[in-house]
Design a protein around this motif. Structure first.
Motif, PDB file in Angstrom:
ATOM      1  N   TYR A 128       0.729  -1.267  -0.011  1.00 13.80           N
ATOM      2  CA  TYR A 128      -0.020  -0.078  -0.027  1.00 13.80           C
ATOM      3  C   TYR A 128       0.763   1.363  -0.088  1.00 13.80           C
ATOM      4  N   SER A 129       2.091   1.273   0.797  1.00 16.61           N
ATOM      5  CA  SER A 129       2.785   2.485   0.945  1.00 16.61           C
ATOM      6  C   SER A 129       3.410   3.039  -0.390  1.00 16.61           C
ATOM      7  N   LYS A 130       3.715   1.990  -1.212  1.00 20.58           N
ATOM      8  CA  LYS A 130       4.590   2.028  -2.322  1.00 20.58           C
ATOM      9  C   LYS A 130       3.672   2.852  -3.509  1.00 20.58           C
ATOM     10  N   GLN A 131       2.340   2.871  -3.396  1.00 18.51           N
ATOM     11  CA  GLN A 131       1.434   3.570  -4.681  1.00 18.51           C
ATOM     12  C   GLN A 131       1.399   4.963  -4.672  1.00 18.51           C
ATOM     13  N   ASN A 132       0.921   5.405  -5.703  1.00 25.68           N
ATOM     14  CA  ASN A 132       0.786   6.696  -6.029  1.00 25.68           C
ATOM     15  C   ASN A 132      -0.451   7.420  -5.121  1.00 25.68           C
ATOM     16  N   THR A 133      -0.719   8.383  -4.876  1.00 22.68           N
ATOM     17  CA  THR A 133      -2.029   8.926  -4.210  1.00 22.68           C
ATOM     18  C   THR A 133      -3.162   8.375  -4.747  1.00 22.68           C
ATOM     19  N   ALA A 134      -3.498   8.329  -6.233  1.00 21.12           N
ATOM     20  CA  ALA A 134      -4.629   7.981  -6.634  1.00 21.12           C
ATOM     21  C   ALA A 134      -5.209   6.624  -6.251  1.00 21.12           C
ATOM     22  N   LEU A 135      -3.931   5.640  -6.255  1.00 22.61           N
ATOM     23  CA  LEU A 135      -4.115   4.169  -6.117  1.00 22.61           C
ATOM     24  C   LEU A 135      -4.327   3.979  -4.639  1.00 22.61           C
ATOM     25  N   LYS A 136      -3.599   4.678  -3.795  1.00 15.61           N
ATOM     26  CA  LYS A 136      -3.685   4.470  -2.316  1.00 15.61           C
ATOM     27  C   LYS A 136      -5.264   4.943  -1.902  1.00 15.61           C
ATOM     28  N   SER A 137      -5.677   6.104  -2.377  1.00 16.47           N
ATOM     29  CA  SER A 137      -7.011   6.414  -1.954  1.00 16.47           C
ATOM     30  C   SER A 137      -8.135   5.347  -2.541  1.00 16.47           C
ATOM     31  N   TYR A 138      -7.759   4.569  -3.656  1.00 19.67           N
ATOM     32  CA  TYR A 138      -8.625   3.378  -4.109  1.00 19.67           C
ATOM     33  C   TYR A 138      -8.487   2.444  -3.419  1.00 19.67           C
ATOM     34  N   VAL A 139      -7.403   1.969  -2.871  1.00 14.43           N
ATOM     35  CA  VAL A 139      -7.272   0.821  -2.208  1.00 14.43           C
ATOM     36  C   VAL A 139      -7.864   0.958  -0.837  1.00 14.43           C
ATOM     37  N   LYS A 140      -7.535   2.207  -0.326  1.00 12.56           N
ATOM     38  CA  LYS A 140      -8.001   2.679   0.919  1.00 12.56           C
ATOM     39  C   LYS A 140      -9.722   2.549   1.067  1.00 12.56           C
ATOM     40  N   LYS A 141     -10.348   2.987   0.272  1.00 16.40           N
ATOM     41  CA  LYS A 141     -11.680   3.005   0.101  1.00 16.40           C
ATOM     42  C   LYS A 141     -12.151   1.358   0.136  1.00 16.40           C
ATOM     43  N   PHE A 142     -11.447   0.503  -0.642  1.00 14.68           N
ATOM     44  CA  PHE A 142     -11.863  -0.787  -0.867  1.00 14.68           C
ATOM     45  C   PHE A 142     -11.606  -1.415   0.490  1.00 14.68           C
ATOM     46  N   VAL A 143     -10.498  -1.321   1.147  1.00 18.39           N
ATOM     47  CA  VAL A 143     -10.015  -1.912   2.217  1.00 18.39           C
ATOM     48  C   VAL A 143     -11.102  -1.666   3.559  1.00 18.39           C
ATOM     49  N   MET A 144     -11.481  -0.294   3.632  1.00 22.24           N
ATOM     50  CA  MET A 144     -12.346   0.267   4.569  1.00 22.24           C
ATOM     51  C   MET A 144     -13.644  -0.417   4.593  1.00 22.24           C
ATOM     52  N   GLN A 145     -14.194  -0.863   3.468  1.00 25.48           N
ATOM     53  CA  GLN A 145     -15.643  -1.571   3.360  1.00 25.48           C
ATOM     54  C   GLN A 145     -15.402  -2.915   3.124  1.00 25.48           C
ATOM     55  N   SER A 146     -14.213  -3.615   2.948  1.00 29.48           N
ATOM     56  CA  SER A 146     -14.138  -4.879   2.674  1.00 29.48           C
ATOM     57  C   SER A 146     -14.570  -5.756   3.873  1.00 29.48           C
ATOM     58  N   LYS A 147     -15.104  -6.872   3.899  1.00 34.92           N
ATOM     59  CA  LYS A 147     -15.302  -7.775   4.971  1.00 34.92           C
ATOM     60  C   LYS A 147     -14.141  -8.671   5.420  1.00 34.92           C
ATOM     61  N   SER A 148     -13.152  -8.699   4.251  1.00 28.17           N
ATOM     62  CA  SER A 148     -12.094  -9.572   4.627  1.00 28.17           C
ATOM     63  C   SER A 148     -10.790  -9.077   5.816  1.00 28.17           C
ATOM     64  N   PHE A 149     -11.078  -7.653   5.869  1.00 31.73           N
ATOM     65  CA  PHE A 149      -9.898  -7.106   6.637  1.00 31.73           C
ATOM     66  C   PHE A 149     -10.467  -6.787   8.092  1.00 31.73           C
ATOM     67  N   THR A 150      -9.553  -7.234   9.026  1.00 31.75           N
ATOM     68  CA  THR A 150      -9.821  -6.962  10.251  1.00 31.75           C
ATOM     69  C   THR A 150      -9.700  -5.152  10.755  1.00 31.75           C
ATOM     70  N   ASP A 151     -10.083  -4.915  11.661  1.00 30.82           N
ATOM     71  CA  ASP A 151      -9.703  -3.594  12.364  1.00 30.82           C
ATOM     72  C   ASP A 151      -8.462  -3.068  12.273  1.00 30.82           C
ATOM     73  N   THR A 152      -7.690  -4.098  12.951  1.00 34.40           N
ATOM     74  CA  THR A 152      -6.198  -3.728  12.862  1.00 34.40           C
ATOM     75  C   THR A 152      -5.675  -3.803  11.599  1.00 34.40           C
ATOM     76  N   GLU A 153      -6.047  -4.610  10.728  1.00 36.04           N
ATOM     77  CA  GLU A 153      -5.560  -4.495   9.382  1.00 36.04           C
ATOM     78  C   GLU A 153      -5.981  -2.934   8.578  1.00 36.04           C
ATOM     79  N   ARG A 154      -7.103  -2.656   8.854  1.00 40.63           N
ATOM     80  CA  ARG A 154      -7.673  -1.499   8.478  1.00 40.63           C
ATOM     81  C   ARG A 154      -6.918  -0.169   8.825  1.00 40.63           C
TER      82      ARG A 154
END
Length: 158
Positions: A128-154
């Motif tokens: 995640y940290s290696k991505q450009n700003t646009a991709l970071k935003s996209y990945v973050k939005k996905f992770v925050m709504q994903s049911k596969s990630f724990t709160d710690t991972e989020r």
């Protein structure tokens, strides 16, 4: 020279806006059948042959099985095979991993296409940290709504 640079900039902007439209449509696609259809239509109209666009087209094929009554198994198999092939050719592309993870966590368990969830989760967290700003935003939005990630991972996705 200025004309050449202007044309290149316009081309990049045009391509980027298509990719942004695909991303936005994909993010909404699972919320309703109408949004799914809109995403499928948008993906089919894309002329790009880059890995990410092709990945979205493969996801559209898989999602088409959700709204159609015939050849559902063939659509899923074809889309999944295509998506796996693209990721095999581009293993370090985080957006392709987001696409596969979102497909796998939303597809019914009975289909059996769920084998990469742990790997893709780990890949997203580690890269995640290696991505450009646009991709970071996209990945973050996905992770925050994903049911596969724990709160710690989020929390690790900042």
């Amino acid at each position: 020279m200025k004309l050449f640079l202007s044309l290149i900039t316009a081309f990049i902007f045009f391509f980027q806006s298509d990719l942004e439209a695909l991303r936005n449509s994909y993010a909404k696609a699972n919320s309703s059948n109408a949004n799914t259809e809109a995403f499928i239509n948008l993906a089919e109209k894309q002329s790009g042959s880059d890995a990410v666009t092709t990945g979205y087209k493969a996801a559209a094929k898989i999602m088409e099985a959700k709204i159609t009554k015939k050849d559902r198994k063939a659509l899923v198999k074809s889309g999944a095979t295509s998506l796996e092939s693209i990721i095999k050719s581009n293993p370090n592309n985080i957006e392709l991993r987001v696409i596969r993870l979102s497909v796998q966590e939303n597809i019914p368990k009975i289909v059996g296409y769920r084998g990469s969830i742990k790997d893709d989760k780990a890949f997203l967290i580690n890269n995640y940290s290696k991505q450009n700003t646009a991709l970071k935003s996209y990945v973050k939005k996905f992770v925050m709504q994903s049911k596969s990630f724990t709160d710690t991972e989020r929390a690790s996705i900042k």
